[in-house]
Scaffold this motif. Sequence first.
Motif, PDB file in Angstrom:
ATOM      1  N   HIS A  95     127.530  61.940  99.097  1.00  0.00           N
ATOM      2  CA  HIS A  95     126.931  62.472  97.879  1.00  0.00           C
ATOM      3  C   HIS A  95     127.258  61.650  96.650  1.00  0.00           C
ATOM      4  N   THR A  96     128.394  60.957  96.680  1.00  0.00           N
ATOM      5  CA  THR A  96     128.854  60.277  95.466  1.00  0.00           C
ATOM      6  C   THR A  96     129.272  58.866  95.796  1.00  0.00           C
ATOM      7  N   GLY A  97     129.506  58.092  94.733  1.00  0.00           N
ATOM      8  CA  GLY A  97     129.976  56.721  94.909  1.00  0.00           C
ATOM      9  C   GLY A  97     131.437  56.695  95.290  1.00  0.00           C
ATOM     10  N   ALA A  98     131.892  55.539  95.733  1.00  0.00           N
ATOM     11  CA  ALA A  98     133.283  55.368  96.127  1.00  0.00           C
ATOM     12  C   ALA A  98     134.200  55.631  94.955  1.00  0.00           C
ATOM     13  N   GLY A  99     135.315  56.339  95.231  1.00  0.00           N
ATOM     14  CA  GLY A  99     136.286  56.613  94.176  1.00  0.00           C
ATOM     15  C   GLY A  99     135.980  57.868  93.403  1.00  0.00           C
ATOM     16  N   GLN A 100     134.798  58.473  93.563  1.00  0.00           N
ATOM     17  CA  GLN A 100     134.441  59.670  92.813  1.00  0.00           C
ATOM     18  C   GLN A 100     134.322  60.879  93.728  1.00  0.00           C
ATOM     19  N   GLY A 101     134.482  60.690  95.025  1.00  0.00           N
ATOM     20  CA  GLY A 101     134.239  61.755  95.977  1.00  0.00           C
ATOM     21  C   GLY A 101     135.120  62.964  95.753  1.00  0.00           C
ATOM     22  N   ASP A 102     136.427  62.757  95.630  1.00  0.00           N
ATOM     23  CA  ASP A 102     137.338  63.883  95.473  1.00  0.00           C
ATOM     24  C   ASP A 102     137.050  64.664  94.202  1.00  0.00           C
ATOM     25  N   ASN A 103     136.828  63.976  93.097  1.00  0.00           N
ATOM     26  CA  ASN A 103     136.553  64.646  91.839  1.00  0.00           C
ATOM     27  C   ASN A 103     135.250  65.428  91.912  1.00  0.00           C
ATOM     28  N   ALA A 104     134.214  64.822  92.484  1.00  0.00           N
ATOM     29  CA  ALA A 104     132.926  65.508  92.600  1.00  0.00           C
ATOM     30  C   ALA A 104     133.045  66.734  93.489  1.00  0.00           C
ATOM     31  N   ARG A 105     133.879  66.629  94.513  1.00  0.00           N
ATOM     32  CA  ARG A 105     134.067  67.750  95.426  1.00  0.00           C
ATOM     33  C   ARG A 105     134.707  68.926  94.697  1.00  0.00           C
ATOM     34  N   VAL A 106     135.708  68.656  93.852  1.00  0.00           N
ATOM     35  CA  VAL A 106     136.364  69.719  93.095  1.00  0.00           C
ATOM     36  C   VAL A 106     135.394  70.357  92.110  1.00  0.00           C
TER      37      VAL A 106
ATOM     38  N   TYR B 198     155.629  74.632  94.856  1.00  0.00           N
ATOM     39  CA  TYR B 198     154.186  74.750  94.622  1.00  0.00           C
ATOM     40  C   TYR B 198     153.473  75.260  95.881  1.00  0.00           C
ATOM     41  N   ARG B 199     153.847  74.719  97.026  1.00  0.00           N
ATOM     42  CA  ARG B 199     153.188  75.159  98.270  1.00  0.00           C
ATOM     43  C   ARG B 199     153.486  76.632  98.567  1.00  0.00           C
ATOM     44  N   VAL B 200     154.745  77.031  98.326  1.00  0.00           N
ATOM     45  CA  VAL B 200     155.100  78.438  98.517  1.00  0.00           C
ATOM     46  C   VAL B 200     154.288  79.317  97.572  1.00  0.00           C
ATOM     47  N   GLY B 201     154.177  78.907  96.316  1.00  0.00           N
ATOM     48  CA  GLY B 201     153.409  79.683  95.337  1.00  0.00           C
ATOM     49  C   GLY B 201     151.946  79.795  95.720  1.00  0.00           C
ATOM     50  N   ALA B 202     151.392  78.679  96.199  1.00  0.00           N
ATOM     51  CA  ALA B 202     149.980  78.710  96.600  1.00  0.00           C
ATOM     52  C   ALA B 202     149.773  79.649  97.777  1.00  0.00           C
ATOM     53  N   ARG B 203     150.720  79.626  98.718  1.00  0.00           N
ATOM     54  CA  ARG B 203     150.579  80.478  99.900  1.00  0.00           C
ATOM     55  C   ARG B 203     150.639  81.956  99.526  1.00  0.00           C
ATOM     56  N   VAL B 204     151.595  82.326  98.645  1.00  0.00           N
ATOM     57  CA  VAL B 204     151.718  83.723  98.217  1.00  0.00           C
ATOM     58  C   VAL B 204     150.496  84.147  97.417  1.00  0.00           C
TER      59      VAL B 204
ATOM     60  N   ALA C  48     143.289  73.127  95.732  1.00  0.00           N
ATOM     61  CA  ALA C  48     142.873  72.020  94.863  1.00  0.00           C
ATOM     62  C   ALA C  48     143.559  72.135  93.501  1.00  0.00           C
ATOM     63  N   TYR C  49     143.699  73.376  93.025  1.00  0.00           N
ATOM     64  CA  TYR C  49     144.345  73.622  91.741  1.00  0.00           C
ATOM     65  C   TYR C  49     145.838  73.245  91.805  1.00  0.00           C
ATOM     66  N   ILE C  50     146.475  73.574  92.924  1.00  0.00           N
ATOM     67  CA  ILE C  50     147.885  73.219  93.096  1.00  0.00           C
ATOM     68  C   ILE C  50     148.062  71.701  93.066  1.00  0.00           C
ATOM     69  N   ASP C  51     147.109  70.970  93.634  1.00  0.00           N
ATOM     70  CA  ASP C  51     147.171  69.504  93.581  1.00  0.00           C
ATOM     71  C   ASP C  51     147.156  69.009  92.136  1.00  0.00           C
ATOM     72  N   GLU C  52     146.351  69.666  91.299  1.00  0.00           N
ATOM     73  CA  GLU C  52     146.292  69.289  89.875  1.00  0.00           C
ATOM     74  C   GLU C  52     147.645  69.530  89.203  1.00  0.00           C
ATOM     75  N   LEU C  53     148.246  70.696  89.476  1.00  0.00           N
ATOM     76  CA  LEU C  53     149.537  71.002  88.860  1.00  0.00           C
ATOM     77  C   LEU C  53     150.599  70.024  89.345  1.00  0.00           C
ATOM     78  N   SER C  54     150.559  69.680  90.618  1.00  0.00           N
ATOM     79  CA  SER C  54     151.516  68.711  91.160  1.00  0.00           C
ATOM     80  C   SER C  54     151.378  67.361  90.463  1.00  0.00           C
ATOM     81  N   ALA C  55     150.141  66.972  90.210  1.00  0.00           N
ATOM     82  CA  ALA C  55     149.911  65.692  89.530  1.00  0.00           C
ATOM     83  C   ALA C  55     150.516  65.701  88.137  1.00  0.00           C
TER      84      ALA C  55
END
Length: 437
Positions: free
Chosen positions: A30-41, A140-146, A174-181
């Motif tokens: 659907h998207t160009g290289a390097g933009q796939g993850d962002n477009a997916r979110v 973060y993973r524990v929080g996401a699971r709960v 996906a949101y947890i990944d943002e917080l981790s970043a």
Amino acid sequence: MTDSWNDTSVRQAAPLEASYDSLLTPPGRHTGAGQGDNARVVRLWSLLPRELADVFRPSVSKVADEVLLEIQISVPEYAGPLEGRFGRTITAGVRQALLAFLDRIGDPAAPQPDRRQVFQRLGQHEAQQGRSLDVLQTAYRVGARVAWRRMSEIGTQAGIRATTLCLLAEAIFAYIDELSALSIEGYAAAQERAVGTLERRRRKLLDAVLGRQGAGAQPITELARAARWEIPERIVTVAVEPWTGQDDPPAPPFGHDVLMEFEGSAPVLVLAEPRDGGRRLAHGLGNRRAAVGPTVSLEETTRSLEWARRALRLVQSGVLPDVQLTWCERHLCTLWLLQDPFLVRELMQRTLAPLEQLKDKQYRRLSGTLLAWLETRGNVREVARSLAIHPQTVRARVQELQALFGAKLDDPQARFELVLALRARGTLGEVDTEQLT
């Protein structure tokens, strides 16, 4: 509320199922290289029904408490009471994370409050505690699971379709990944600041240890504590040849136990007395020559460095052997004898004056015999053995020397000065003593 939600769900069921299938399609289609993850979110948030935020918002406080409790149970490093600045930060972080998540569901296009600092501070805290980010990532993973478990329960009770709950799960992680970043950013920034701060503290400590002006009146013990340097009982200094390469000098692989100033015209190291014969020093210095000063107490560091630098100059001028690592303790007599080039020249000229009338070959022959004779206390056989000549030859040369020096050969003070002068001449050879200043 349940009936209203079910009506909405029925209206959206078919497109949601189709959209979820498209969400699982590889982004590259659907998207160009390097933009796939962002477009997916972006697609993910756009597919979540806006009404979900109102379903979960009343339970935010309860879910936040459950998340915090589960983190304390599952992550040993966070098991204690959540007090102080970190306690306030992580408590606020969990609540703000849940609220921001729901706000984004309610209206992904609306401006969101800037909560970046909260999650960056969490990363900074881990760096300050000297831990890796693994602990925070686990939290973060524990929080996401709960959060997902409670939201799925609430959503099921509210009649939300399984397809929508699957999208919700995707959004949570996906949101947890943002917080981790964000926490990774804070962690990296804190590490960078810590390295800069520690480097400044260590430089200030080195200035104080070396007695440089401007180091301030702060006790060295306090400076050492701030610089994470354990003061050794006995230390050495190392004078290093300046770097002559075009690029910046490579950073030596020494740990925090070594204070160093590796740039400039007079690089120096200060460290505990080596116990490995200098192997680590030699390896860390690469191909650069260096001289290790005498082992001293902290108070005499500057004296050790003075002799280390003098020894390095003697290596560079050819007086001492040209080796990578020169140990002052192995050349104490030479260093002491040559500490004042002017007096060395005066001593040699005055004491060895009777030999100056001789030709070079005879000068070398008699001076060598004289030194061996003085050092063996006149033992002809030992002199003959050391010079590989016949004893009768030794006796003949001694007669020549007695004719040249007369009664001085029987005077203890004159004999001592002769030994010093002859050793100095043997050490210096043809070196111009002006180079030693």
